[in-house]
Design a protein around this motif. Structure first.
Motif, PDB file in Angstrom:
ATOM      1  N   ALA A 111       0.114  -1.256 -28.416  1.00 14.78           N
ATOM      2  CA  ALA A 111      -0.401  -2.881 -27.963  1.00 14.78           C
ATOM      3  C   ALA A 111      -0.710  -2.814 -26.595  1.00 14.78           C
ATOM      4  N   ASP A 112      -1.638  -3.751 -26.222  1.00 12.00           N
ATOM      5  CA  ASP A 112      -2.048  -4.062 -24.718  1.00 12.00           C
ATOM      6  C   ASP A 112      -0.719  -4.747 -23.866  1.00 12.00           C
ATOM      7  N   MET A 113      -0.352  -3.978 -23.121  1.00 11.81           N
ATOM      8  CA  MET A 113       0.955  -4.411 -22.455  1.00 11.81           C
ATOM      9  C   MET A 113       0.857  -5.839 -21.768  1.00 11.81           C
ATOM     10  N   ALA A 114      -0.248  -6.234 -21.587  1.00  8.81           N
ATOM     11  CA  ALA A 114      -0.414  -7.827 -20.868  1.00  8.81           C
ATOM     12  C   ALA A 114      -0.391  -8.569 -21.858  1.00  8.81           C
ATOM     13  N   LEU A 115      -0.731  -8.423 -22.994  1.00 14.71           N
ATOM     14  CA  LEU A 115      -0.625  -9.251 -24.216  1.00 14.71           C
ATOM     15  C   LEU A 115       0.812  -9.442 -24.710  1.00 14.71           C
ATOM     16  N   ALA A 116       1.269  -7.982 -24.650  1.00 12.85           N
ATOM     17  CA  ALA A 116       2.774  -8.006 -24.940  1.00 12.85           C
ATOM     18  C   ALA A 116       3.825  -8.710 -23.774  1.00 12.85           C
ATOM     19  N   SER A 117       3.370  -8.769 -22.747  1.00 14.19           N
ATOM     20  CA  SER A 117       4.175  -9.451 -21.489  1.00 14.19           C
ATOM     21  C   SER A 117       3.935 -10.988 -21.745  1.00 14.19           C
ATOM     22  N   LYS A 175       7.956  -2.103 -24.149  1.00 11.68           N
ATOM     23  CA  LYS A 175       7.525  -0.813 -23.608  1.00 11.68           C
ATOM     24  C   LYS A 175       7.724   0.515 -24.335  1.00 11.68           C
ATOM     25  N   ALA A 176       9.180   0.694 -24.473  1.00  6.91           N
ATOM     26  CA  ALA A 176       9.573   1.536 -25.238  1.00  6.91           C
ATOM     27  C   ALA A 176       9.023   1.716 -26.885  1.00  6.91           C
ATOM     28  N   GLU A 184       0.774  -9.666 -34.449  1.00  6.67           N
ATOM     29  CA  GLU A 184       1.876  -8.359 -34.707  1.00  6.67           C
ATOM     30  C   GLU A 184       2.370  -7.976 -33.568  1.00  6.67           C
ATOM     31  N   VAL A 185       1.830  -8.273 -32.076  1.00  7.60           N
ATOM     32  CA  VAL A 185       2.756  -8.208 -31.051  1.00  7.60           C
ATOM     33  C   VAL A 185       3.710  -9.364 -30.929  1.00  7.60           C
ATOM     34  N   ALA A 186       3.386 -10.526 -31.299  1.00 10.29           N
ATOM     35  CA  ALA A 186       4.332 -11.789 -31.267  1.00 10.29           C
ATOM     36  C   ALA A 186       5.366 -11.432 -32.055  1.00 10.29           C
ATOM     37  N   ALA A 187       5.139 -10.859 -33.187  1.00 12.52           N
ATOM     38  CA  ALA A 187       6.155 -10.800 -34.189  1.00 12.52           C
ATOM     39  C   ALA A 187       7.265  -9.498 -33.798  1.00 12.52           C
ATOM     40  N   GLN A 247       6.507 -16.123 -23.769  1.00 15.08           N
ATOM     41  CA  GLN A 247       6.526 -17.040 -24.621  1.00 15.08           C
ATOM     42  C   GLN A 247       7.797 -17.512 -25.392  1.00 15.08           C
ATOM     43  N   ALA A 248       8.185 -16.009 -25.785  1.00 15.21           N
ATOM     44  CA  ALA A 248       9.358 -16.039 -26.679  1.00 15.21           C
ATOM     45  C   ALA A 248      10.646 -16.381 -25.555  1.00 15.21           C
ATOM     46  N   LEU A 249      10.589 -16.062 -24.573  1.00 16.17           N
ATOM     47  CA  LEU A 249      11.852 -16.302 -23.767  1.00 16.17           C
ATOM     48  C   LEU A 249      11.815 -17.688 -23.330  1.00 16.17           C
ATOM     49  N   SER A 250      10.870 -18.401 -23.293  1.00 15.02           N
ATOM     50  CA  SER A 250      10.857 -19.771 -22.873  1.00 15.02           C
ATOM     51  C   SER A 250      11.109 -20.850 -23.941  1.00 15.02           C
TER      52      SER A 250
END
Length: 148
Positions: A133-139, A126-127, A98-101, A144-147
């Protein structure tokens, strides 16, 4: 019942039950909440309280890692117990998928293309996902999404 009221009631319950460890953790949380209210001259809402709980959880996890490396199992047990109490005040967290999506949607919405846009994307993440969500997981999901 607001989260602040729930924490206050839990403190009273811990006092009545003479649960010293739980009481100490809840008092620490309430002190952090009061400090934020006094420093910023605001009344905390549930979102702000979840942010404070997140910060305290991160501190506990860091402490557990340090104490484990030093072989201090007594302190690891104490920090783990505090961590468990604090996690009780967090809302249901989003799964990694869900975070990745959500991150993918934010990246597409902002038109971010590479690692240079990391700051802009993380601000939006963050907003939108604060407290959910866990911000470490979001980071990690943003990296990954930007790479790609």
């Amino acid at each position: 019942m607001s989260l602040k009221e729930q924490i206050t009631e839990d403190m009273k319950t811990a006092m009545r039950a003479k649960d010293a460890a739980r009481l100490l953790t809840i008092r620490g949380l309430m002190a952090a909440m009061k400090q934020k209210e006094v420093d910023e001259r605001i009344e905390l809402d549930d979102v702000a309280i979840v942010g404070i709980v997140d910060k305290l959880i991160k501190q506990r996890k860091d402490s557990i890692a340090q104490f484990s490396a030093a072989g201090r199992t007594d302190l690891v047990d104490k920090e783990s117990a505090e961590l468990k109490v604090l996690e009780g005040y967090l809302p249901q967290r989003l799964s990694a998928e869900e975070v990745a999506a959500a991150v993918a949607a934010i990246v597409a919405e902002l038109g971010a293309t590479g690692p240079g846009d990391m700051g802009k994307v993380m601000a939006a993440v963050k907003a939108k996902l604060a407290g959910k969500a866990d911000m470490a997981l979001a980071s990690a999901a943003v990296k990954q999404a930007l790479s790609r």
